[in-house]
Each structure stands twice: as structure tokens, then as C-alpha cells.
Design a protein around this motif. Structure first.
Motif, PDB file in Angstrom:
ATOM      1  N   MET A 193       3.707  -2.917  -7.897  1.00 35.74           N
ATOM      2  CA  MET A 193       2.093  -2.511  -6.370  1.00 35.74           C
ATOM      3  C   MET A 193       2.575  -1.132  -5.627  1.00 35.74           C
ATOM      4  O   MET A 193       3.522  -2.406  -5.400  1.00 35.74           O
ATOM      5  N   THR A 194       1.899  -0.384  -5.604  1.00 34.06           N
ATOM      6  CA  THR A 194       2.108   0.464  -4.155  1.00 34.06           C
ATOM      7  C   THR A 194       0.825   1.804  -3.760  1.00 34.06           C
ATOM      8  O   THR A 194       0.655   1.813  -4.474  1.00 34.06           O
ATOM      9  N   VAL A 195       1.221   1.520  -3.152  1.00 37.78           N
ATOM     10  CA  VAL A 195       0.089   2.392  -1.887  1.00 37.78           C
ATOM     11  C   VAL A 195       0.626   3.774  -1.299  1.00 37.78           C
ATOM     12  O   VAL A 195       1.315   3.525  -1.561  1.00 37.78           O
ATOM     13  N   LEU A 196       0.288   4.676  -2.226  1.00 39.67           N
ATOM     14  CA  LEU A 196       1.069   6.023  -1.349  1.00 39.67           C
ATOM     15  C   LEU A 196      -0.169   6.857  -0.371  1.00 39.67           C
ATOM     16  O   LEU A 196      -1.073   7.154  -1.092  1.00 39.67           O
ATOM     17  N   ILE A 197       0.841   7.471   0.021  1.00 39.93           N
ATOM     18  CA  ILE A 197       0.210   8.382   1.115  1.00 39.93           C
ATOM     19  C   ILE A 197       0.872   9.974   0.939  1.00 39.93           C
ATOM     20  O   ILE A 197       2.483   9.727   1.102  1.00 39.93           O
ATOM     21  N   ASP A 198      -0.422  10.714   0.911  1.00 41.46           N
ATOM     22  CA  ASP A 198       1.223  12.050   1.087  1.00 41.46           C
ATOM     23  C   ASP A 198       0.579  12.432   2.586  1.00 41.46           C
ATOM     24  O   ASP A 198      -0.051  11.809   3.286  1.00 41.46           O
ATOM     25  N   PRO A 199       1.438  13.284   2.265  1.00 37.73           N
ATOM     26  CA  PRO A 199       1.383  14.385   3.976  1.00 37.73           C
ATOM     27  C   PRO A 199       0.065  14.567   4.633  1.00 37.73           C
ATOM     28  O   PRO A 199      -0.319  15.052   3.141  1.00 37.73           O
ATOM     29  N   ARG A 219       2.542  10.059 -10.549  1.00 36.85           N
ATOM     30  CA  ARG A 219       2.758   8.375 -10.036  1.00 36.85           C
ATOM     31  C   ARG A 219       1.274   7.977 -10.548  1.00 36.85           C
ATOM     32  O   ARG A 219       0.988   6.967 -11.207  1.00 36.85           O
ATOM     33  N   LEU A 220      -0.009   8.693  -9.920  1.00 38.27           N
ATOM     34  CA  LEU A 220      -1.546   8.465 -10.073  1.00 38.27           C
ATOM     35  C   LEU A 220      -2.000   8.567 -11.662  1.00 38.27           C
ATOM     36  O   LEU A 220      -2.542   8.103 -12.214  1.00 38.27           O
ATOM     37  N   ILE A 221      -1.349  10.018 -12.248  1.00 42.14           N
ATOM     38  CA  ILE A 221      -1.377   9.630 -13.483  1.00 42.14           C
ATOM     39  C   ILE A 221      -0.697   9.264 -14.722  1.00 42.14           C
ATOM     40  O   ILE A 221      -0.786   8.889 -15.341  1.00 42.14           O
ATOM     41  N   ALA A 222       0.732   8.912 -14.391  1.00 38.60           N
ATOM     42  CA  ALA A 222       1.726   8.470 -14.939  1.00 38.60           C
ATOM     43  C   ALA A 222       1.088   6.834 -14.784  1.00 38.60           C
ATOM     44  O   ALA A 222       1.013   5.842 -16.015  1.00 38.60           O
ATOM     45  N   SER A 269      -4.856  13.631   4.408  1.00 37.98           N
ATOM     46  CA  SER A 269      -4.403  13.057   3.319  1.00 37.98           C
ATOM     47  C   SER A 269      -4.867  12.808   2.244  1.00 37.98           C
ATOM     48  O   SER A 269      -5.558  11.740   2.390  1.00 37.98           O
ATOM     49  N   HIS A 270      -4.136  12.138   0.714  1.00 32.72           N
ATOM     50  CA  HIS A 270      -4.482  11.095  -0.017  1.00 32.72           C
ATOM     51  C   HIS A 270      -3.952   9.638   0.418  1.00 32.72           C
ATOM     52  O   HIS A 270      -2.965   9.687   0.313  1.00 32.72           O
ATOM     53  N   LEU A 271      -4.761   8.992  -0.090  1.00 32.95           N
ATOM     54  CA  LEU A 271      -4.494   7.822  -0.424  1.00 32.95           C
ATOM     55  C   LEU A 271      -4.979   7.422  -2.230  1.00 32.95           C
ATOM     56  O   LEU A 271      -6.002   7.341  -1.677  1.00 32.95           O
ATOM     57  N   VAL A 272      -3.980   6.548  -2.553  1.00 32.03           N
ATOM     58  CA  VAL A 272      -3.891   6.185  -3.974  1.00 32.03           C
ATOM     59  C   VAL A 272      -3.284   4.387  -4.147  1.00 32.03           C
ATOM     60  O   VAL A 272      -1.869   4.420  -3.079  1.00 32.03           O
ATOM     61  N   SER A 273      -3.412   4.307  -5.459  1.00 34.42           N
ATOM     62  CA  SER A 273      -2.487   3.245  -5.182  1.00 34.42           C
ATOM     63  C   SER A 273      -2.180   3.129  -7.225  1.00 34.42           C
ATOM     64  O   SER A 273      -2.794   4.369  -7.679  1.00 34.42           O
ATOM     65  N   ASP A 274      -0.675   3.239  -7.136  1.00 33.73           N
ATOM     66  CA  ASP A 274       0.107   2.872  -8.947  1.00 33.73           C
ATOM     67  C   ASP A 274      -0.506   1.576  -9.250  1.00 33.73           C
ATOM     68  O   ASP A 274       0.098   2.024 -10.019  1.00 33.73           O
ATOM     69  N   HIS A 275      -1.477   1.123  -9.156  1.00 32.76           N
ATOM     70  CA  HIS A 275      -1.311   0.057  -9.880  1.00 32.76           C
ATOM     71  C   HIS A 275      -2.558  -0.501  -9.933  1.00 32.76           C
ATOM     72  O   HIS A 275      -3.272  -0.932 -11.376  1.00 32.76           O
ATOM     73  N   SER A 276      -3.804  -0.421  -8.524  1.00 31.82           N
ATOM     74  CA  SER A 276      -4.932  -0.265  -9.458  1.00 31.82           C
ATOM     75  C   SER A 276      -6.015  -0.171  -7.998  1.00 31.82           C
ATOM     76  O   SER A 276      -5.479  -0.199  -7.032  1.00 31.82           O
ATOM     77  N   LEU A 277      -7.166   0.024  -8.811  1.00 33.13           N
ATOM     78  CA  LEU A 277      -7.780   0.088  -7.669  1.00 33.13           C
ATOM     79  C   LEU A 277      -8.320  -0.441  -6.774  1.00 33.13           C
ATOM     80  O   LEU A 277      -9.071  -0.375  -5.954  1.00 33.13           O
ATOM     81  N   ASP A 312     -10.348   8.608  -7.815  1.00 30.80           N
ATOM     82  CA  ASP A 312      -9.344   7.828  -7.832  1.00 30.80           C
ATOM     83  C   ASP A 312      -8.968   7.595  -6.508  1.00 30.80           C
ATOM     84  O   ASP A 312      -6.977   6.977  -6.015  1.00 30.80           O
ATOM     85  N   HIS A 313      -9.009   8.161  -5.489  1.00 37.24           N
ATOM     86  CA  HIS A 313      -8.241   8.076  -4.048  1.00 37.24           C
ATOM     87  C   HIS A 313      -9.198   7.885  -2.924  1.00 37.24           C
ATOM     88  O   HIS A 313     -10.214   8.400  -3.477  1.00 37.24           O
ATOM     89  N   TYR A 314      -8.695   7.834  -1.456  1.00 41.11           N
ATOM     90  CA  TYR A 314      -9.337   7.965  -0.137  1.00 41.11           C
ATOM     91  C   TYR A 314      -8.998   9.311   0.480  1.00 41.11           C
ATOM     92  O   TYR A 314      -7.783   9.224   0.204  1.00 41.11           O
TER      93      TYR A 314
END
Length: 87
Positions: free
Chosen positions: A1-7, A75-78, A19-27, A47-49
């Protein structure tokens, strides 16, 4: 379970970079984390903030993993959580 953020590299409102904030586990995980950051629900887009550069360091300090935009999307697609715009 990870929340990810891009530059913060996307130009947006108020002259800030975003930036975009996403989870690779669940909304649910994503919404909970956004709540911790104080990000309003109106910042959620399928699918992101979208979060301003002023939130990036706080997100990382609270446990978000800083990754490239390419890695975030991969990772979002996977995870099966990518929701594309309908045409």
C-alpha cells in the motif's frame, strides 16, 4: 500500500506548479491520505488528486513516495486504478 506523488511540474491555478497524488492500492487509501493533507475533495479527478507545490513536502513527510510522473502512471495502471476520460 503506497501513496505516490510526482514532482510539481504541471502549471496550474494561482501561478503554482502542481503534482498528482495517487494510490497504488485503493481509492479509499488515496482519499484518506488526501484528508490528512487537507486537500479538498474538489481536487480529485477520476483517479488522482491535483495538489499544489506547497503540499509536496508535507505529503512526502507523511509517507507519500516521491516518484517520477512516468513511474506514477505505470504503477497506477498496474494497480488497475487508472480511470481515463471518456470521449
Amino acid at each position: 500500500m503506497t501513496v505516490l506523488i510526482d514532482p510539481p511540474q504541471w502549471p496550474g491555478p494561482r501561478g503554482l506548479m502542481w503534482s498528482h497524488l495517487v494510490s497504488d492500492h485503493s481509492l479509499d487509501e488515496l482519499h484518506s491520505f488526501a484528508g490528512l493533507l487537507g486537500v479538498p475533495g474538489r481536487a480529485f479527478d477520476r483517479d488522482h488528486y491535483d495538489v499544489p507545490e506547497t503540499v509536496h513536502a508535507l505529503a512526502v513527510s507523511l509517507g507519500a513516495q516521491a516518484v517520477s510522473s512516468r513511474e506514477l502512471l505505470h504503477r497506477l495502471i498496474a494497480a488497475g486504478l487508472r480511470h481515463r476520460k471518456r470521449r
